[in-house]
Scaffold this active site. Structure first.
Site, mmCIF file in Angstrom:
data_model
loop_
_atom_site.group_PDB
_atom_site.id
_atom_site.type_symbol
_atom_site.label_atom_id
_atom_site.label_comp_id
_atom_site.label_asym_id
_atom_site.label_seq_id
_atom_site.Cartn_x
_atom_site.Cartn_y
_atom_site.Cartn_z
ATOM 1 C CG HIS A 96 -0.174 0.002 2.527
ATOM 2 N ND1 HIS A 96 0.402 1.128 3.075
ATOM 3 C CD2 HIS A 96 0.115 -1.015 3.380
ATOM 4 C CE1 HIS A 96 1.003 0.819 4.204
ATOM 5 N NE2 HIS A 96 0.856 -0.480 4.422
ATOM 6 C CD GLU A 119 1.951 -6.010 7.930
ATOM 7 O OE1 GLU A 119 2.104 -7.234 7.673
ATOM 8 O OE2 GLU A 119 2.734 -5.114 7.556
#
Length: 215
Positions: A9, A82
């Protein structure tokens, strides 16, 4: 041969503030949005057929910006999240006590089954990330997906492809919106299955990007 692109990201507010994100969320900065757009410009002529992203906000934002260039509606998969960093999430790195810093290092320094209290083990992370990659083989022939995920998660996946144990010392830097490529192939000179073509490429970015831990 199956090709799968991997992208981290864009820069977030907490990346800049050096706050531990894990599965807690933080919005992209204006630079993070720019990084995603620059990545989109690079990807738009590369035959991307699927955008599959972590369902956390920062990866959703990145995927939506990529979609503007690739003209593909993204889908979301929680397995691409994550690492759950437990009790250290939302903490500034420079505010950790010596004991908490030791806990943080358990996911970086090669400790077998490293896990931050109330968090996820690196083995659990590696297992779910590899499952998403292997599922890409089920896509229609000729597909070229991109997985939008996170720094530690993507590092774990690349380590898995290279045959490293989940708890291997962290030695691969994946900056915000860096691009990696893995391929499933059968070469007479390489191990059969998934191989790493390149990792952490930032040539599409016009400004320096941050790493998850190092600044």
């Amino acid at each position: 041969m199956t090709q799968v692109y991997l992208i981290r990201h864009g820069e977030t507010e907490w990346n800049v503030a050096r706050k531990i994100q894990g599965q807690t969320d933080s919005k992209l900065t204006s630079l993070g949005e720019l990084q995603a757009r620059q990545a989109g410009k690079r990807l738009r002529n590369m035959g991307i057929t699927h955008i599959i992203a972590s369902d956390l906000g920062r990866t959703r934002q990145t995927a939506q910006l990529l979609a503007e260039y690739c003209c593909i509606e993204p889908t979301f998969d929680s397995r691409l999240r994550e690492l759950n960093m437990g009790i250290l999430e939302q903490r500034r790195v420079d505010s950790l006590t010596p004991e908490e810093e030791q806990q943080r290092m358990l996911i970086l320094d090669g400790t077998p089954n490293g896990r931050i209290p109330q968090g996820e083990s690196l083995t659990e992370l590696s297992t779910r990330m590899r499952a998403v990659l292997d599922d890409c083989k089920k896509l229609p022939e000729g597909s070229r997906p991109i997985l939008v995920s996170h720094g530690i998660a993507l590092g774990s996946l690349l380590g898995n492809v290279l045959g490293l144990p989940p708890y291997a010392e962290r030695r691969l830097r994946l900056r915000n919106c860096s691009l990696s490529l893995v391929e499933s192939q059968n070469s007479p000179w390489l191990a059969p299955g998934w191989i790493v073509e390149f990792a952490g490429d930032t040539q599409h970015l016009t400004a320096d990007a941050l790493d998850e831990i190092q600044r």
